[in-house]
Each structure stands twice: as structure tokens, then as C-alpha cells.
Design an enzyme around this catalytic site. Structure first.
Site, mmCIF file in Angstrom:
data_model
loop_
_atom_site.group_PDB
_atom_site.id
_atom_site.type_symbol
_atom_site.label_atom_id
_atom_site.label_comp_id
_atom_site.label_asym_id
_atom_site.label_seq_id
_atom_site.Cartn_x
_atom_site.Cartn_y
_atom_site.Cartn_z
ATOM 1 N N PRO A 245 1.431 -1.448 0.017
ATOM 2 C CG PRO A 245 0.072 -0.864 2.020
ATOM 3 C CD PRO A 245 0.600 -1.790 1.785
ATOM 4 C CB CYS A 246 3.042 2.755 -2.500
ATOM 5 S SG CYS A 246 2.355 2.185 -3.873
#
Length: 282
Positions: A245-246
Site C-alpha cells: 500500500p504505497c
């Protein structure tokens, strides 16, 4: 195949709806306006959006301002640090799905994918058109966009010496599993990056859904407090978006900053997660 693949028309409509609501949230669009935009009655739009996205259109729009993100960051607590202390980072972690993470060796990474066969394909999901790339060791790429040629070129540039084979059915099946809320099948990921990049991506996995961290906090968690820019670059090179989850990495002020697949898509991802988290908390 799951119901997500079977009803691709609905997924395409919901992707269109999310794009519309994200682009017009400041105008607080009415349910009727969004429904008309995707060619549905308000009743059917409400029902299908809630079924496929997991939250109502109203809840989604309500979280698009990201005021909640700034409020969380202003508390001064490092969500990432707490998660790392709890042991959530490492070779595998349960967040939205069960993930089994394996990293390519530095020697193999240096070869640029030579000798590697990568299957790829496209499918619609809540955030528009998705591209998935897979090896025999697992999913190695997940991205989003509007232009198949540009999306494929992006993935090819990451592993220039690999052999790419089109396999839409295989990719669509993986995309379906990723966005099926009821799926609990273990999904193997095969990370292709430098040792530092892999460390940053593992740190991203420690940020719980609906919460946020900053580039600075990630750098501190890696014992490299001055490496904010390097962390930012590694976040931007994340090959498996959404699952790693950047989008949960924000600027110190809560600003969205950049996102490889588009800032508005990042806003939508954060809004979906925050709305779901609020539902669980109630």
C-alpha cells in the site's frame, strides 16, 4: 471465476463512478447525478456501488477530502512504528488479503529479468483498468491506468530482459481474487527490487488499512532518518500497487504528494479504505 470477473460490466461502471466522484467531490454530487453518469437508476446505483465497493457512495464521497488523514497525522503518533513493534512487518502479513512475500535475490534483480517469463493481462477493478503481471513464483506487478500500451510499457521497463506473454484470463482471475472481499486465499507476491526498495515495501505492508504514515516515518523505521528522498523514490517504484500500500504514504502535512498511477486514484483508494474502517468501528 468469481462474480467480479463474471460481471465485468458492473466493475467498469463502478470504476467510472469512482472516477467521477473523485473528480467532483468538492461539488458534493448528488446520488442522482452519479447514477445518471453511469447510466443507472439511483436505486440500482446505490445497491451495486455498495455491493462492489463495500461502502455507500455517500460514505465514499465523505472521505475524499482526506481531513481524517491530516487529523491522524497531527496526533504525532507513528502508526508505522506501532505496527512494526507489534510484529506486523516481515516475510508475510495479513491485511486485506493473506500475502506470502518472496523477494528476488540481488543477483537475479541485476539481470533485469533475463530468463524470466512474465504473464500479463488486463481487467477492470474499482480503480479503473488494472494490469497484472505474474511469474511462476507469484504476482510481480499490479498497476492501474487508462492506456493498455502505456501500462504494459511501464511493466516491461521494470524487467527489460524478461519474456512477456499475454494471458488475460490468468490476470483477470488474480485481479478478481484481489478485489473480492470474501477471498481469503493466500496470494504469493514476488518482489523485484533492490534490497533497500524491498525493505521500504515491507515497511509499507505494516501500515494497516485505513491508516497512514509519512515518508519520514518510514525512513526512521528503517534506521535511516535522512533517507526521505530515497524512501520516496522506492515508494514510487513499488511494483505491486494496492496490495503493497504505497498509497498510504503521505507527506508530513498530510498532502497526497505524487502517486505513480495518478493522485486522484490515490485519493480514491484512501477514501475507500477509510470509509470501510469507519464502518468496522461503528
Amino acid at each position: 471465476m468469481t462474480k467480479i470477473v463474471e460481471n465485468g460490466t458492473d466493475w467498469k461502471r463502478m470504476a467510472t463512478a469512482i472516477s467521477y466522484l473523485t473528480g467532483h467531490y468538492q461539488e458534493q454530487p448528488r446520488l442522482e447525478e452519479a447514477a445518471e453518469h453511469v447510466g443507472l437508476s439511483p436505486f440500482h446505483f446505490q445497491r451495486i456501488f455498495t455491493r462492489y465497493i463495500g461502502v455507500s457512495p455517500k460514505a465514499f464521497v465523505g472521505h475524499l477530502t482526506l481531513a481524517h488523514a491530516k487529523a491522524e497525522l497531527s496526533k504525532g503518533a507513528s502508526v508505522l512504528a506501532a505496527a512494526l513493534e507489534a510484529g506486523l512487518s516481515g516475510p508475510s502479513r495479513l491485511h486485506d488479503l493473506c500475502l506470502k512475500v518472496e523477494a528476488m535475490t540481488p543477483g537475479d534483480y541485476a539481470k533485469g529479468g533475463a530468463g524470466l517469463v512474465v504473464d500479463y493481462g488486463f481487467a477492470f477493478c474499482p480503480f479503473g483498468l488494472a494490469i497484472a503481471t505474474l511469474t511462476d513464483k507469484g504476482l510481480c506487478g499490479l498497476g492501474f491506468g487508462d492506456d493498455e500500451d502505456a501500462m504494459l510499457a511501464d511493466m516491461r521497463a521494470r524487467w527489460p530482459k524478461a519474456v512477456f506473454r499475454r494471458a488475460d484470463d490468468k490476470a483477470a482471475d488474480v485481479v478478481a481474487k484481489i478485489f473480492d472481499a470474501e477471498n481469503r486465499e493466500i496470494l504469493p507476491l514476488y518482489l523485484m527490487g533492490t534490497p533497500f526498495q524491498v525493505k521500504v515495501w515491507q515497511a509499507l505492508l505494516a501500515i494497516p488499512s485505513g491508516e497512514f504514515s509519512t515518508y519520514g516515518a518510514i525512513a526512521e523505521s528503517l534506521k535511516s532518518p535522512k533517507a526521505c528522498r530515497a524512501v520516496g523514490a522506492a515508494v514510487g517504484r513499488n511494483p505491486i500497487s494496492w496490495l503493497i500500500p504505497c498509497h498510504r504514504a503521505l507527506g508530513a502535512s498530510g498532502a497526497l504528494t505524487g502517486y505513480h498511477w495518478g493522485v486522484e486514484r490515490k485519493r480514491a483508494m484512501l477514501a475507500v479504505e477509510a470509509a470501510k474502517r469507519e464502518m468496522v468501528a461503528i
